[in-house]
Design an enzyme around this catalytic site. Structure first.
Site, PDB file in Angstrom:
ATOM      1  N   GLY A  12      31.652  45.863  28.191  1.00 38.14           N
ATOM      2  CA  GLY A  12      32.098  46.085  28.675  1.00 38.14           C
ATOM      3  C   GLY A  12      31.987  47.471  29.565  1.00 38.14           C
ATOM      4  O   GLY A  12      32.363  49.002  29.639  1.00 38.14           O
ATOM      5  N   SER A  13      31.345  46.745  30.889  1.00 37.40           N
ATOM      6  CA  SER A  13      30.600  47.309  32.290  1.00 37.40           C
ATOM      7  C   SER A  13      31.997  47.703  32.720  1.00 37.40           C
ATOM      8  O   SER A  13      32.118  48.929  33.740  1.00 37.40           O
ATOM      9  CB  SER A  13      29.697  46.640  32.669  1.00 37.40           C
ATOM     10  OG  SER A  13      30.130  45.200  33.531  1.00 37.40           O
ATOM     11  N   LEU A  93      46.385  35.654  24.634  1.00 40.49           N
ATOM     12  CA  LEU A  93      47.185  36.322  24.300  1.00 40.49           C
ATOM     13  C   LEU A  93      48.413  35.308  24.078  1.00 40.49           C
ATOM     14  O   LEU A  93      48.883  34.555  25.127  1.00 40.49           O
ATOM     15  CB  LEU A  93      47.873  37.362  25.395  1.00 40.49           C
ATOM     16  CG  LEU A  93      47.012  38.248  25.725  1.00 40.49           C
ATOM     17  CD1 LEU A  93      47.086  38.995  26.958  1.00 40.49           C
ATOM     18  CD2 LEU A  93      46.489  39.288  24.374  1.00 40.49           C
ATOM     19  N   ASN A 107      44.417  42.107  34.533  1.00 36.73           N
ATOM     20  CA  ASN A 107      42.991  41.699  33.959  1.00 36.73           C
ATOM     21  C   ASN A 107      42.361  40.895  35.198  1.00 36.73           C
ATOM     22  O   ASN A 107      42.736  41.883  36.616  1.00 36.73           O
ATOM     23  CB  ASN A 107      43.575  39.995  33.668  1.00 36.73           C
ATOM     24  CG  ASN A 107      42.168  39.158  32.652  1.00 36.73           C
ATOM     25  OD1 ASN A 107      41.038  39.805  32.400  1.00 36.73           O
ATOM     26  ND2 ASN A 107      41.966  37.979  33.289  1.00 36.73           N
ATOM     27  N   HIS A 109      39.342  38.673  36.752  1.00 35.40           N
ATOM     28  CA  HIS A 109      38.378  36.891  36.327  1.00 35.40           C
ATOM     29  C   HIS A 109      37.624  36.495  37.661  1.00 35.40           C
ATOM     30  O   HIS A 109      38.034  37.850  38.640  1.00 35.40           O
ATOM     31  CB  HIS A 109      39.850  36.028  36.665  1.00 35.40           C
ATOM     32  CG  HIS A 109      39.294  35.071  36.648  1.00 35.40           C
ATOM     33  ND1 HIS A 109      39.025  34.198  34.908  1.00 35.40           N
ATOM     34  CD2 HIS A 109      39.257  34.063  37.002  1.00 35.40           C
ATOM     35  CE1 HIS A 109      38.579  32.883  35.498  1.00 35.40           C
ATOM     36  NE2 HIS A 109      38.332  32.843  35.988  1.00 35.40           N
ATOM     37  N   ASP A 141      50.590  36.806  33.180  1.00 34.32           N
ATOM     38  CA  ASP A 141      51.951  35.898  32.789  1.00 34.32           C
ATOM     39  C   ASP A 141      51.773  35.686  31.231  1.00 34.32           C
ATOM     40  O   ASP A 141      50.676  35.243  31.168  1.00 34.32           O
ATOM     41  CB  ASP A 141      52.705  35.884  33.694  1.00 34.32           C
ATOM     42  CG  ASP A 141      51.548  34.341  34.865  1.00 34.32           C
ATOM     43  OD1 ASP A 141      51.071  34.029  34.030  1.00 34.32           O
ATOM     44  OD2 ASP A 141      53.047  34.756  36.122  1.00 34.32           O
ATOM     45  N   GLU A 142      52.309  34.549  31.127  1.00 32.85           N
ATOM     46  CA  GLU A 142      52.620  33.218  30.231  1.00 32.85           C
ATOM     47  C   GLU A 142      51.185  31.696  31.045  1.00 32.85           C
ATOM     48  O   GLU A 142      50.598  31.604  29.984  1.00 32.85           O
ATOM     49  CB  GLU A 142      53.462  32.458  29.289  1.00 32.85           C
ATOM     50  CG  GLU A 142      54.627  32.041  30.807  1.00 32.85           C
ATOM     51  CD  GLU A 142      54.698  33.098  31.699  1.00 32.85           C
ATOM     52  OE1 GLU A 142      55.835  32.840  32.930  1.00 32.85           O
ATOM     53  OE2 GLU A 142      55.575  34.525  31.024  1.00 32.85           O
ATOM     54  N   ASP A 145      45.003  32.958  33.887  1.00 31.14           N
ATOM     55  CA  ASP A 145      44.233  33.395  35.043  1.00 31.14           C
ATOM     56  C   ASP A 145      45.059  33.018  36.714  1.00 31.14           C
ATOM     57  O   ASP A 145      44.903  32.593  37.388  1.00 31.14           O
ATOM     58  CB  ASP A 145      42.982  33.245  35.835  1.00 31.14           C
ATOM     59  CG  ASP A 145      42.644  32.974  33.610  1.00 31.14           C
ATOM     60  OD1 ASP A 145      42.548  33.819  33.495  1.00 31.14           O
ATOM     61  OD2 ASP A 145      40.943  32.299  33.529  1.00 31.14           O
ATOM     62  N   GLU A 174      33.700  43.462  41.037  1.00 29.14           N
ATOM     63  CA  GLU A 174      34.449  43.923  40.184  1.00 29.14           C
ATOM     64  C   GLU A 174      34.642  44.830  39.215  1.00 29.14           C
ATOM     65  O   GLU A 174      35.946  45.567  39.195  1.00 29.14           O
ATOM     66  CB  GLU A 174      34.014  43.203  38.533  1.00 29.14           C
ATOM     67  CG  GLU A 174      34.523  41.371  38.174  1.00 29.14           C
ATOM     68  CD  GLU A 174      33.790  41.352  37.024  1.00 29.14           C
ATOM     69  OE1 GLU A 174      34.666  41.419  36.117  1.00 29.14           O
ATOM     70  OE2 GLU A 174      32.726  39.805  37.317  1.00 29.14           O
TER      71      GLU A 174
HETATM   72  C1  GRF Z   1      33.691  40.486  33.340  1.00 22.52           C
HETATM   73  O1  GRF Z   1      32.621  39.032  33.816  1.00 22.52           O
HETATM   74  C2  GRF Z   1      35.075  39.654  34.005  1.00 22.52           C
HETATM   75  O2  GRF Z   1      35.675  39.254  35.297  1.00 22.52           O
HETATM   76  C3  GRF Z   1      35.643  38.439  32.421  1.00 22.52           C
HETATM   77  O3  GRF Z   1      34.330  38.986  31.647  1.00 22.52           O
HETATM   78  C4  GRF Z   1      33.229  39.679  32.056  1.00 22.52           C
HETATM   79  C5  GRF Z   1      33.598  41.359  30.850  1.00 22.52           C
HETATM   80  O4  GRF Z   1      32.062  42.282  31.622  1.00 22.52           O
HETATM   81  N1  GRF Z   1      36.519  39.157  32.384  1.00 22.52           N
HETATM   82  P1  GRF Z   1      32.319  44.102  30.610  1.00 22.52           P
HETATM   83  O5  GRF Z   1      32.551  43.656  29.580  1.00 22.52           O
HETATM   84  O6  GRF Z   1      33.297  44.453  31.691  1.00 22.52           O
HETATM   85  O7  GRF Z   1      31.153  43.799  31.114  1.00 22.52           O
END
Ligand code: GRF
Length: 200
Positions: A12-13, A93, A107, A109, A141-142, A145, A174
């Site tokens: 959950g960062s 999903l 999302n 990635h 979308d469907e 990524d 991120e």
């Molecule tokens: C992140 O690296 C994100 O890109 C991927 O999952 C990880 C989640 O990290 N989809 P966090 O739980 O937000 O720390």
């Protein structure tokens, strides 16, 4: 002000970065629900500490994938989010779910898509030998990524990088990229031009 529902399965960062941006008034948004499929996800403890409505919907307690997803949908529809933010949510999903929120699921990635979709993107990048990787915030979308890209941040890959060291540097970006993308959505000043998301 946009209403955001966060879906997560782990640390959950990214959720924490979004929470902090809202608390600092850098992001005009409200987190209306946090949903996790795992009770032991550290992200759930954070959500409870911060007094968000936290819903644990454990997929193992449902007879089928469809039944689990129907419950997640029910909770989300009650929370009335403008956007659903996937933040390390480790469940695919269905097309039905995606169709329920067109261009409203986001999302992040940990690669510069369309390179290295799927799992272990940072390891894929190191093993492929690319010199630059990064992260991508995109609409879901469907396809896996592959939805329209909102924000990308590049990160240099160093010769001595491991998947772990690269992941740590990408994670810093991120957190910035997710907030930046949500700021674009919160301002509401963006449009689609085919696959392109044009922010103004
Ligand atoms: C992140 O690296 C994100 O890109 C991927 O999952 C990880 C989640 O990290 N989809 P966090 O739980 O937000 O720390």
């Amino acid at each position: 002000m946009i209403r955001i529902a966060v879906l997560l399965s782990g640390r959950g960062s990214n959720f924490a970065a979004i929470h902090e941006a809202i608390a600092a008034r850098a992001l005009d948004a409200e987190i209306c629900a946090v949903v996790s499929n795992r009770d032991d996800a550290p992200g759930v403890s954070r959500a409870r500490d911060w007094q968000y409505a936290a819903h644990v919907i454990d997929n193992r307690a449902f007879a089928s994938r469809a039944d689990h997803e129907a419950e997640v949908l029910r909770v989300l529809e009650a929370a009335k989010p403008d956007f659903i933010v996937l933040a390390g949510y480790m469940r695919l999903l269905s097309t039905r779910f995606v169709a329920a929120f067109p261009n409203r699921i986001i999302n992040i990635h940990p690669s510069l898509l369309p390179s290295f979709p799927g799992v272990d993107a940072q390891k894929q990048a190191v093993e492929h030998g690319v010199k630059v990787s990064g992260c991508t915030v995109h609409f879901v979308d469907e396809s896996l990524d592959a939805g329209p890209i909102i924000v990308q941040h590049a990160v240099e890959v160093r010769d001595d990088d491991t998947a772990e060291s690269l992941s740590a540097r990408i994670l810093v970006e991120e957190h910035r990229a997710y907030v930046e993308a949500l700021q674009i959505l919160a301002r509401g000043r963006y449009r689609f031009d085919g696959r392109r998301v044009i922010a103004s």
